[in-house]
Write a protein that holds these residues in place. Structure first.
Motif, PDB file in Angstrom:
ATOM      1  N   TRP A 131       0.819  -1.208   0.000  1.00 19.88           N
ATOM      2  CA  TRP A 131       0.000   0.000   0.000  1.00 19.88           C
ATOM      3  C   TRP A 131       0.858   1.265   0.000  1.00 19.88           C
ATOM      4  O   TRP A 131       0.521   2.250  -0.659  1.00 19.88           O
ATOM      5  N   ARG A 132       1.970   1.247   0.709  1.00 17.24           N
ATOM      6  CA  ARG A 132       2.855   2.412   0.701  1.00 17.24           C
ATOM      7  C   ARG A 132       3.448   2.653  -0.684  1.00 17.24           C
ATOM      8  O   ARG A 132       3.584   3.799  -1.139  1.00 17.24           O
ATOM      9  N   LEU A 133       3.813   1.575  -1.387  1.00 14.91           N
ATOM     10  CA  LEU A 133       4.413   1.699  -2.714  1.00 14.91           C
ATOM     11  C   LEU A 133       3.436   2.256  -3.745  1.00 14.91           C
ATOM     12  O   LEU A 133       3.858   2.789  -4.769  1.00 14.91           O
ATOM     13  N   ALA A 134       2.146   2.148  -3.474  1.00 20.72           N
ATOM     14  CA  ALA A 134       1.156   2.688  -4.401  1.00 20.72           C
ATOM     15  C   ALA A 134       1.268   4.200  -4.553  1.00 20.72           C
ATOM     16  O   ALA A 134       0.727   4.775  -5.510  1.00 20.72           O
ATOM     17  N   VAL A 136       4.308   5.933  -4.704  1.00 22.47           N
ATOM     18  CA  VAL A 136       5.676   6.316  -5.059  1.00 22.47           C
ATOM     19  C   VAL A 136       5.696   7.557  -5.946  1.00 22.47           C
ATOM     20  O   VAL A 136       6.476   8.500  -5.717  1.00 22.47           O
ATOM     21  N   MET A 137       4.861   7.594  -6.961  1.00 23.19           N
ATOM     22  CA  MET A 137       4.889   8.753  -7.861  1.00 23.19           C
ATOM     23  C   MET A 137       4.441  10.027  -7.158  1.00 23.19           C
ATOM     24  O   MET A 137       4.961  11.123  -7.438  1.00 23.19           O
ATOM     25  N   ALA A 138       3.524   9.920  -6.219  1.00 23.15           N
ATOM     26  CA  ALA A 138       3.096  11.094  -5.452  1.00 23.15           C
ATOM     27  C   ALA A 138       4.239  11.629  -4.606  1.00 23.15           C
ATOM     28  O   ALA A 138       4.440  12.848  -4.507  1.00 23.15           O
ATOM     29  N   VAL A 139       5.013  10.730  -3.992  1.00 25.08           N
ATOM     30  CA  VAL A 139       6.155  11.164  -3.188  1.00 25.08           C
ATOM     31  C   VAL A 139       7.170  11.899  -4.054  1.00 25.08           C
ATOM     32  O   VAL A 139       7.694  12.954  -3.687  1.00 25.08           O
ATOM     33  N   GLY A 164      -1.006  19.431   6.630  1.00 24.35           N
ATOM     34  CA  GLY A 164      -2.322  18.943   6.218  1.00 24.35           C
ATOM     35  C   GLY A 164      -2.300  17.469   5.860  1.00 24.35           C
ATOM     36  O   GLY A 164      -3.201  16.703   6.246  1.00 24.35           O
ATOM     37  N   MET A 165      -1.256  17.054   5.127  1.00 22.26           N
ATOM     38  CA  MET A 165      -1.129  15.639   4.780  1.00 22.26           C
ATOM     39  C   MET A 165      -1.032  14.774   6.030  1.00 22.26           C
ATOM     40  O   MET A 165      -1.623  13.693   6.107  1.00 22.26           O
ATOM     41  N   HIS A 166      -0.289  15.249   7.011  1.00 23.16           N
ATOM     42  CA  HIS A 166      -0.079  14.438   8.205  1.00 23.16           C
ATOM     43  C   HIS A 166      -1.344  14.317   9.040  1.00 23.16           C
ATOM     44  O   HIS A 166      -1.617  13.252   9.605  1.00 23.16           O
ATOM     45  N   LEU A 167      -2.096  15.382   9.109  1.00 20.27           N
ATOM     46  CA  LEU A 167      -3.365  15.291   9.823  1.00 20.27           C
ATOM     47  C   LEU A 167      -4.302  14.300   9.145  1.00 20.27           C
ATOM     48  O   LEU A 167      -4.956  13.477   9.810  1.00 20.27           O
ATOM     49  N   LEU A 168      -4.355  14.368   7.819  1.00 24.35           N
ATOM     50  CA  LEU A 168      -5.170  13.404   7.090  1.00 24.35           C
ATOM     51  C   LEU A 168      -4.652  11.986   7.284  1.00 24.35           C
ATOM     52  O   LEU A 168      -5.436  11.032   7.402  1.00 24.35           O
ATOM     53  N   ASN A 169      -3.342  11.849   7.322  1.00 24.97           N
ATOM     54  CA  ASN A 169      -2.754  10.522   7.498  1.00 24.97           C
ATOM     55  C   ASN A 169      -3.183   9.900   8.823  1.00 24.97           C
ATOM     56  O   ASN A 169      -3.531   8.708   8.884  1.00 24.97           O
ATOM     57  N   SER A 196      -0.795   6.521   2.032  1.00 21.40           N
ATOM     58  CA  SER A 196      -0.809   6.762   0.586  1.00 21.40           C
ATOM     59  C   SER A 196      -1.943   7.705   0.182  1.00 21.40           C
ATOM     60  O   SER A 196      -1.764   8.590  -0.662  1.00 21.40           O
ATOM     61  N   LEU A 197      -3.108   7.527   0.780  1.00 22.35           N
ATOM     62  CA  LEU A 197      -4.217   8.433   0.479  1.00 22.35           C
ATOM     63  C   LEU A 197      -3.862   9.875   0.850  1.00 22.35           C
ATOM     64  O   LEU A 197      -4.159  10.815   0.097  1.00 22.35           O
ATOM     65  N   ALA A 198      -3.236  10.065   2.002  1.00 25.63           N
ATOM     66  CA  ALA A 198      -2.847  11.409   2.430  1.00 25.63           C
ATOM     67  C   ALA A 198      -1.814  12.008   1.490  1.00 25.63           C
ATOM     68  O   ALA A 198      -1.857  13.211   1.185  1.00 25.63           O
ATOM     69  N   LEU A 199      -0.887  11.208   0.994  1.00 23.48           N
ATOM     70  CA  LEU A 199       0.133  11.703   0.061  1.00 23.48           C
ATOM     71  C   LEU A 199      -0.499  12.191  -1.236  1.00 23.48           C
ATOM     72  O   LEU A 199      -0.104  13.233  -1.780  1.00 23.48           O
ATOM     73  N   TYR A 200      -1.457  11.478  -1.751  1.00 19.45           N
ATOM     74  CA  TYR A 200      -2.116  11.914  -2.987  1.00 19.45           C
ATOM     75  C   TYR A 200      -2.932  13.182  -2.756  1.00 19.45           C
ATOM     76  O   TYR A 200      -3.020  14.038  -3.651  1.00 19.45           O
ATOM     77  N   CYS A 201      -3.507  13.329  -1.578  1.00 21.69           N
ATOM     78  CA  CYS A 201      -4.209  14.580  -1.269  1.00 21.69           C
ATOM     79  C   CYS A 201      -3.229  15.757  -1.280  1.00 21.69           C
ATOM     80  O   CYS A 201      -3.544  16.837  -1.796  1.00 21.69           O
TER      81      CYS A 201
END
Length: 440
Positions: A131-134, A136-139, A164-169, A196-201
């Motif tokens: 799930w974390r690797l999903a 990669v491109m966002a990172v 914001g990403m961390h709060l969502l995470n 991963s969801l938070a990273l895409y946000c």
């Protein structure tokens, strides 16, 4: 140091520090959430995080190239093309990130089988890693944005987006771990999906903000010109290799510590999490030094570029001392936040004290390493980092740990020696000033 220089360092570094503090606090929260699932889950996610770091390391390495090229343009007053390096970094993140993610997700079961023989650890770690690797491109895209905002001294954008990403995470991961609000109870896999969801946000917000504010700088106006793309690769590939080898080295370190024992692996995961929480802010100061040095070279002022590195450390040394003191004075109390086993806490006490005692000098090395990346010396940084980590530190860890069985304390003494020697080389290189002749 002039008041203007002090303001510039703080204006660039404090938002980076704020963002990285939130990142590291999130690492602690993740360790707390996953730690409630047991020692196997904690060990598994620690190993998986470094495997994920290996997957994104190549893309993360291009952030320094984006920053170096953008800072030179900012110093030279080339406003209309400031975002061209960012465009190249985003394109590379897509072209490299998608195949990396797919390959890593397929290899995840095999990697865990090779790196840790405990099937209980693999059962927890494989779905989390996939799930974390999903993302990669966002990172990769987020790192490219960080390089751009840092180079133009707009690091507040980075900070607010990261927080914001961390709060969502936290919200996503906690709900998915425990199956709240009708969501499936996924355990460690839920922690990976939530991240991963938070990273895409965060990526979506970066794109929205840049579209509103960076179009005058050429954001997504056209494909990067060939010469600019070549420059991005020339600077980014050595940095990407250095990041990949660095992360691969830590994965190898976790593998060797795992051979020593699962308890030692869990303690090492906590030690590194605490270390990153307290040491990674030095990267924020280093990014400030990189921006100021790069812009100074763009203006044709190498003396000011040299002073920027030392001026930054003069401000950073006091936070390093303050955060290192608790590690030296109350290490057991810090470790007790994450570990319940008194024997495990005892294993980690002396290593944590060593980290705190060497923090200031290690921080100086990190600042100057980032500054060297900011002026375009990525090949030199790659060479120094690789030689010390792979040529000295990791062979010594193998000898001290799995071969001689001297335990975690001996391994951390070797780590301290390696980090201090590397810092000394970066200081020597900065003092020689040969980097002032690098042309981008």
């Amino acid at each position: 140091m002039t008041p203007e220089r002090r303001r510039d360092i703080l204006r660039i570094s404090l938002p980076i520090l704020g963002g990285m503090t939130s990142q590291n606090l999130l690492n602690l929260v993740d360790a707390w959430m996953v730690g409630g699932l047991g020692a196997n889950a904690l060990a598994a996610t620690g190993l998986a995080n470094f495997l994920n770091f290996m997957a994104v390391a190549g893309l993360a390495g291009f952030a320094s190239a984006v920053q170096a090229l953008t800072a030179r343009r900012a110093g030279a007053g080339q406003v209309a093309t400031l975002a061209e390096p960012l465009n190249g970094g985003l394109l590379l993140s897509l072209l490299m990130g998608i195949p990396l993610a797919l390959l890593g997700m397929m290899l995840a079961p095999w990697l865990f089988a090779v790196l840790n023989p405990d099937p209980a650890v693999a059962a927890e770690g494989v779905p989390y890693l996939q799930w974390r690797l999903a993302a990669v491109m966002a990172v990769g895209m987020n790192f490219a944005f960080r390089g751009y905002w840092s180079a133009i001294k707009q690091t507040r954008v980075y900070m607010f987006t990261l927080v914001g990403m961390h709060l969502l995470n936290v919200v996503f991961s906690y709900c998915l771990i425990h199956g709240l609000f009708g969501l499936p109870r996924m355990g460690t896999a839920g922690a990976g999906l939530g991240t991963s969801l938070a990273l895409y946000c965060g990526t979506a917000y970066y794109l929205f903000h840049a579209w509103r504010h960076a179009r005058p700088h050429g954001f997504l106006a056209a494909r990067p010109p060939r010469i600019g793309f070549v420059s991005l690769l020339r600077l980014g590939v050595p940095s990407a290799i250095q990041q990949l080898l660095f992360s691969g080295g830590f994965t190898a370190l976790f593998w060797m510590i795992g051979l020593v024992g699962t308890t030692e692996l869990a303690v090492a995961n906590v030690l590194i999490t605490i270390t990153l929480t307290l040491v990674l802010p030095s990267v924020g100061f280093g990014i400030a030094a990189a921006t100021l040095s790069g812009q100074a070279l763009g203006r044709g002022d190498p003396d000011d570029a040299y002073r920027a590195g030392w001026d930054t450390f003069r401000i950073a040394v006091w936070p390093f001392i303050l955060v290192g003191l608790p590690m030296v004075l109350v290490p057991a109390r810090l470790l007790g936040v994450f570990l319940d086993d008194p024997a495990a806490i005892a294993i980690g006490v002396l290593p944590l004290q060593l980290i705190g005692a060497t923090m200031a000098f290690d921080g100086l090395g990190i600042i100057l390493m980032q500054a060297l990346l900011g002026v375009g010396a990525s090949r030199l940084v790659m060479a120094v980092s690789t030689v010390f980590q792979w040529g000295l530190f990791l062979p010594l860890v193998w000898l001290l740990g799995p071969v001689c069985g001297l335990g975690l304390t001996a391994i951390w003494i070797a780590m301290g020696a390696y980090r201090l020697l590397q810092a000394g080389v970066f200081i020597w290189v900065w003092q020689r000033r040969r980097w002032t002749a690098i042309q981008l």
